[in-house]
Design an enzyme around this catalytic site. Structure first.
Site, PDB file in Angstrom:
ATOM      1  N   LEU A 149      -1.035   0.642   8.808  1.00 13.39           N
ATOM      2  CA  LEU A 149      -0.604   0.541   7.404  1.00 13.39           C
ATOM      3  C   LEU A 149      -1.332   1.549   6.519  1.00 13.39           C
ATOM      4  CD1 LEU A 149      -0.639  -3.359   6.989  1.00 13.39           C
ATOM      5  CD2 LEU A 149       1.081  -1.936   8.033  1.00 13.39           C
ATOM      6  N   ALA A 150      -2.227   2.337   7.085  1.00 11.66           N
ATOM      7  CA  ALA A 150      -3.014   3.253   6.255  1.00 11.66           C
ATOM      8  C   ALA A 150      -2.140   4.408   5.768  1.00 11.66           C
ATOM      9  CB  ALA A 150      -4.175   3.817   7.067  1.00 11.66           C
ATOM     10  N   ALA A 151      -2.334   4.804   4.518  1.00  9.26           N
ATOM     11  CA  ALA A 151      -1.570   5.947   3.983  1.00  9.26           C
ATOM     12  C   ALA A 151      -2.113   6.370   2.631  1.00  9.26           C
ATOM     13  CB  ALA A 151      -0.108   5.543   3.799  1.00  9.26           C
TER      14      ALA A 151
ATOM     15  N   TYR B 105       5.445  12.805   0.801  1.00  7.38           N
ATOM     16  CA  TYR B 105       5.147  11.496   1.406  1.00  7.38           C
ATOM     17  C   TYR B 105       6.283  11.072   2.335  1.00  7.38           C
ATOM     18  CZ  TYR B 105       4.998   6.376   1.608  1.00  7.38           C
ATOM     19  OH  TYR B 105       5.021   5.074   2.041  1.00  7.38           O
TER      20      TYR B 105
ATOM     21  N   GLU C  88      11.547   5.024   1.535  1.00  6.45           N
ATOM     22  CA  GLU C  88      11.537   6.355   0.901  1.00  6.45           C
ATOM     23  C   GLU C  88      12.146   7.405   1.825  1.00  6.45           C
ATOM     24  OE1 GLU C  88      10.305   7.972  -2.158  1.00  6.45           O
ATOM     25  OE2 GLU C  88      10.784   5.922  -2.716  1.00  6.45           O
TER      26      GLU C  88
ATOM     27  N   SER D  86       9.073   3.662   5.918  1.00  7.03           N
ATOM     28  CA  SER D  86       9.350   3.372   4.503  1.00  7.03           C
ATOM     29  C   SER D  86      10.789   3.686   4.123  1.00  7.03           C
ATOM     30  CB  SER D  86       8.414   4.234   3.650  1.00  7.03           C
ATOM     31  OG  SER D  86       8.889   4.317   2.326  1.00  7.03           O
TER      32      SER D  86
HETATM   33  N1  GDD Z   1       4.601   4.756 -10.259  1.00  6.59           N
HETATM   34  C1  GDD Z   1       5.395   4.878 -11.320  1.00  6.59           C
HETATM   35  N2  GDD Z   1       4.832   4.980 -12.556  1.00  6.59           N
HETATM   36  N3  GDD Z   1       6.728   4.895 -11.133  1.00  6.59           N
HETATM   37  C2  GDD Z   1       7.526   4.980 -12.235  1.00  6.59           C
HETATM   38  C3  GDD Z   1       7.004   5.073 -13.522  1.00  6.59           C
HETATM   39  C4  GDD Z   1       5.581   5.074 -13.701  1.00  6.59           C
HETATM   40  O1  GDD Z   1       5.049   5.150 -14.794  1.00  6.59           O
HETATM   41  N4  GDD Z   1       8.042   5.143 -14.388  1.00  6.59           N
HETATM   42  C5  GDD Z   1       9.164   5.093 -13.675  1.00  6.59           C
HETATM   43  N5  GDD Z   1       8.860   5.009 -12.363  1.00  6.59           N
HETATM   44  C6  GDD Z   1       9.841   4.975 -11.251  1.00  6.59           C
HETATM   45  C7  GDD Z   1       9.591   6.023 -10.187  1.00  6.59           C
HETATM   46  O2  GDD Z   1      10.120   7.292 -10.590  1.00  6.59           O
HETATM   47  C8  GDD Z   1      10.350   5.402  -8.998  1.00  6.59           C
HETATM   48  O3  GDD Z   1      11.702   5.756  -9.056  1.00  6.59           O
HETATM   49  C9  GDD Z   1      10.214   3.900  -9.230  1.00  6.59           C
HETATM   50  O4  GDD Z   1       9.708   3.740 -10.559  1.00  6.59           O
HETATM   51  C10 GDD Z   1       9.275   3.200  -8.270  1.00  6.59           C
HETATM   52  O5  GDD Z   1       8.060   3.901  -8.220  1.00  6.59           O
HETATM   53  P1  GDD Z   1       6.758   3.313  -7.464  1.00  6.59           P
HETATM   54  O6  GDD Z   1       6.463   1.940  -7.928  1.00  6.59           O
HETATM   55  O7  GDD Z   1       5.686   4.325  -7.606  1.00  6.59           O
HETATM   56  O8  GDD Z   1       7.237   3.158  -5.956  1.00  6.59           O
HETATM   57  P2  GDD Z   1       8.076   4.142  -5.011  1.00  6.59           P
HETATM   58  O9  GDD Z   1       9.463   3.561  -4.881  1.00  6.59           O
HETATM   59  O10 GDD Z   1       7.960   5.542  -5.397  1.00  6.59           O
HETATM   60  O11 GDD Z   1       7.322   3.989  -3.611  1.00  6.59           O
HETATM   61  C11 GDD Z   1       6.819   2.729  -3.147  1.00  6.59           C
HETATM   62  O12 GDD Z   1       7.729   2.134  -2.256  1.00  6.59           O
HETATM   63  C12 GDD Z   1       7.946   2.841  -1.031  1.00  6.59           C
HETATM   64  C13 GDD Z   1       8.975   2.034  -0.210  1.00  6.59           C
HETATM   65  O13 GDD Z   1      10.250   2.429  -0.631  1.00  6.59           O
HETATM   66  C14 GDD Z   1       5.476   3.000  -2.474  1.00  6.59           C
HETATM   67  O14 GDD Z   1       4.864   1.754  -2.182  1.00  6.59           O
HETATM   68  C15 GDD Z   1       5.635   3.758  -1.182  1.00  6.59           C
HETATM   69  O15 GDD Z   1       4.377   3.859  -0.528  1.00  6.59           O
HETATM   70  C16 GDD Z   1       6.624   2.988  -0.289  1.00  6.59           C
HETATM   71  O16 GDD Z   1       6.813   3.646   0.924  1.00  6.59           O
END
Ligand code: GDD
Length: 324
Positions: A80-82, A149, A127, A125
């Protein structure tokens, strides 16, 4: 008694998985990178458990893997490390790729050489689907990664399958869609929102800056998802599985849901900051968890609104207690 290794044990999912395995009677070895601050708050409550042991190691230090594999005989290894923050991966692409792609390769090589009977779980993921407009996304949907990523996760996903087929390792990948909880890191969008709502409610903050509110995600509860990881390694055959809720919601919807719970007016507190947007966005993730339901008997227990409530209420309590 089974022994499991968890890399990334100090993270959100690592901590829930360690709890689950300890409940099931495992001896759990947690791998931790050295950092100047200990950062073990998510696992402090299990550190005194005699079946839990923290060891130092790093995804870019293959010698640390071999040392740990010499000292312990593992039944299961959960990787789970990343460097798991997608936007940060645009800023530190090499470091991200080294941990996220090369790390699993090093670990698989070590398993192949030292303990080929040990079962391996790879944290793949959603992603990896990137900006592929096809949805819902399943195990066979084309991968179109849209960040360093995600590109690294695609490599790790592929190499896991390669070691499964080529060397007959029991190596499974869980393609987990976004999974959240009160233990989520504070820079991920759900936690950023619930923490800000709690702080605004208690008069400790006034504004919340966010980037793209239109992105849609399939958000589940991390505590539910670690059960699926364990189930994958209990199967006779290793395989790939999508783990998701089968529902998608925009960032705006999550924001509105939480602010409604807090009885706050979004417009009064929201700032849109273009700097928080990504060079290449993933617009919509929606997973099809049918295979996991049929083969693992796994189903998500926690729905969107309940998740938002769990997270907001936990943050209200957290902020009230610490006044931060
Ligand atoms: N972090 C962040 N911060 N995201 C934002 C913000 C902000 O201020 N505003 C809008 N967002 C939008 C991002 O552009 C993205 O589309 C969505 O919110 C989710 O962002 P995150 O919560 O950072 O998660 P993620 O979807 O990019 O990635 C997470 O989920 C993946 C699984 O699909 C991470 O946990 C990854 O490690 C994981 O693999």
């Amino acid at each position: 008694m089974k022994t499991a290794l968890i890399t990334g044990v100090t993270g959100q999912s690592g901590s829930y998985l360690a709890e689950l395995l300890l409940e099931k009677g495992y001896h759990v070895i947690g791998l931790k990178r050295r950092t100047s601050l200990l950062a073990t708050d998510r696992i402090d409550h299990i550190r005194d458990n005699s079946d839990f042991q923290l060891v130092y190691g790093a995804m870019n230090d293959v010698g640390s893997f071999y040392r740990i594999f010499k000292e312990h005989k593992f039944n299961e290894v959960y990787n789970l490390a990343a460097q798991s923050h997608v936007r940060v991966s645009f800023e530190v692409p090499e470091e991200t790729v080294d941990a996220v792609a090369m790390g699993p390769l090093r670990l698989l090589e070590c398993i192949k050489t030292m303990q080929p009977d040990c079962r391996y779980y790879q944290a793949s993921s959603s992603e990896m689907f990137g900006d592929n407009p096809e949805h819902p996304q399943s195990e066979t949907t084309r991968l179109m990664p849209a960040s360093p990523y995600a590109c690294a996760k695609v490599f790790a996903h592929g190499i896991t399958r390669n070691y499964r087929e080529g060397y007959k390792l029991h190596a499974s990948s869980g393609i987990l869609f976004n999974h959240e909880s009160p233990r989520r890191g504070e820079t991920f969008v759900t936690r950023k929102i619930t923490l800000a709502a709690a702080r605004i409610k208690l008069g400790l903050q006034d504004k919340l800056s966010l980037g793209n509110l239109n992105a849609k995600r399939d958000w589940g509860y991390a505590r539910d998802y670690v059960e699926a990881m364990w189930l994958m390694l209990q199967q006779d055959e290793s395989d790939d599985y999508v783990i998701s809720t089968g529902e998608t919601h925009s960032v705006r919807e999550f924001l509105e849901e939480v602010f409604q719970l807090a009885q706050l007016d979004v417009q009064k507190h929201l700032i849109i900051d273009k700097r928080l947007e990504r060079p290449h966005e993933v617009p919509l993730l929606l997973g099809d968890p049918t295979k996991a339901k049929l083969k693992l008997g796994w189903e998500p227990k926690t729905k969107f609104k309940e998740l938002a409530k769990i997270m907001y209420e936990a943050d209200l309590e957290y902020v009230r207690k610490l006044k931060i």
